[in-house]
Design a protein around this motif. Structure first.
Motif, PDB file in Angstrom:
ATOM      1  N   MET A   1     102.316   7.455  98.432  1.00  0.00           N
ATOM      2  CA  MET A   1     101.274   7.635 100.176  1.00  0.00           C
ATOM      3  C   MET A   1     101.786   7.625 101.236  1.00  0.00           C
ATOM      4  N   THR A   2     101.931   8.337 101.899  1.00  0.00           N
ATOM      5  CA  THR A   2     102.234   8.494 103.720  1.00  0.00           C
ATOM      6  C   THR A   2     101.958   7.399 104.456  1.00  0.00           C
ATOM      7  N   ASN A  79     107.987   0.186 104.869  1.00  0.00           N
ATOM      8  CA  ASN A  79     107.159   0.981 104.254  1.00  0.00           C
ATOM      9  C   ASN A  79     106.852   2.405 105.487  1.00  0.00           C
ATOM     10  N   THR A  80     107.851   2.435 105.401  1.00  0.00           N
ATOM     11  CA  THR A  80     107.662   4.061 106.823  1.00  0.00           C
ATOM     12  C   THR A  80     108.794   5.191 105.828  1.00  0.00           C
ATOM     13  N   GLU A  82     106.731   6.357 103.821  1.00  0.00           N
ATOM     14  CA  GLU A  82     105.608   6.183 102.758  1.00  0.00           C
ATOM     15  C   GLU A  82     105.671   5.131 101.680  1.00  0.00           C
ATOM     16  N   CYS A 135      97.488   2.606 104.947  1.00  0.00           N
ATOM     17  CA  CYS A 135      96.396   3.263 104.486  1.00  0.00           C
ATOM     18  C   CYS A 135      96.443   4.078 105.227  1.00  0.00           C
TER      19      CYS A 135
END
Length: 328
Positions: A1-2, A79-80, A82, A135
């Protein structure tokens, strides 16, 4: 998930920023210095309440705010572009397990003031909140952050206590942060208002990764110094440092025993420190003197000070309730 974005999406994972590790390491050293002050107070070298008043109180809050701000930034950087679910859940499990271990240890050794929701508990819960926000579109996160800041300002400065209700006083609800008078704990870091520095860090990082700022900061280096190395192992440092420091303070107390403080003075000071975190100074003086008088009248003072009678004992709860009503 991006990670959703407005504007240009970062196409690669941001580089590790040594400066961030260095700041985290400096915060760890500051935390250790504060905890050692607490340890010296616990052993009787400092006046009871010293670590919870004056500049030391501000010092502790600045340290906690710095940690939570960095947690918010780090969550975005890790978390970049995704969300990396496996590393996220692994990190979450480690923090949650460490928080549970601290709760269990403090409940065993200090049942009257055990840590039911401290800094690690807050980091675990805020990490879950943060990953949900990652998200969602960035504007939503910005709105949530602004709402949290407004709520904090209102509750602290505009109408103090407006978001506090007695309904949230029990431990199973106090962690949310809306408790009117939460039960005592040696480390209490509820979601509100401590989500504020976390959300500011999260939002700042979401905006920064859409620019060249992370790359520019990474080029500064500073990732090989001792502070940065400590910062990369912050959880291990957190778990190890306090047993070491309390052992040093205990050893010192054997070699050079501290002078014994007056028990009445100690009780009143500790009571006032805890009370004034939620209420006004005048009301707290009245409340604490009332509870002292009732404890002495019922021959419970010595037992309460020694720990033989706990704060959740029905007799203590009853006299505290009477004094609270009389002090209003």
């Amino acid at each position: 998930m991006t990670v959703p974005a407005t504007g240009t999406e970062a196409s690669a994972k941001p580089p590790r920023i040594g400066l961030l590790d260095t700041v985290r390491g400096a915060a760890l050293i500051a935390m250790a210095s504060y905890h050692f002050t607490w340890d010296l107070e616990f052993m009787g070298y400092l006046t009871p309440g010293t670590a919870e008043t004056g500049w030391l109180k501000l010092y502790a809050r600045a340290i906690a705010s710095t940690f939570l701000f960095i947690v918010g930034i780090s969550l975005v950087l890790a978390n970049t572009p995704e969300i990396r679910w496996r590393p996220f859940w692994k990190r979450f499990a480690m923090i949650a397990a460490a928080a549970a271990a601290i709760s269990a240890a403090t409940w065993y050794f200090m049942p009257g003031e055990w840590i039911f929701f401290g800094i690690l508990h807050a980091i675990a819960v805020l990490s879950l909140i943060g990953v949900v926000l990652l998200c969602l579109p960035t504007p939503v996160t910005i709105l949530v952050t602004v709402a949290a800041i407004v709520a904090w300002v209102a509750d602290t400065w505009v109408a103090p206590g407006i978001l506090r209700w007695s309904l949230f006083n029990p431990r199973y609800l106090a962690w949310i942060g809306f408790a009117e008078l939460p039960q005592r704990s040696n480390d209490y870091v509820p979601v509100f208002p401590w989500a504020v520095p976390f959300l500011i860090g999260l939002t700042s990082a979401l905006i920064a990764v859409r620019t060249t700022l992370p790359a520019r900061l990474a080029r500064l280096g500073t990732g090989s110094n001792l502070l940065a190395k400590a910062g990369r192992h912050s959880l291990a440092f957190y778990l190890i440092h306090q047993p070491v420091l309390i052992s040093i303070a205990y050893g010192l107390s054997i070699v050079v025993p501290p002078a014994k403080p007056d028990p009445v003075e100690s009780y009143l000071r500790q009571c006032n420190v805890s009370c004034t975190q939620q209420e006004g100074e005048a009301l707290c003086r009245s409340f604490c003197q009332c509870t002292l008088d009732k404890l002495q009248a019922q021959n419970l003072f010595t037992q309460f000070q020694s720990g033989a009678v706990k704060a959740d004992d029905d007799r203590i709860v009853a006299l505290a309730g009477e004094c609270s009503a009389a002090s209003q």
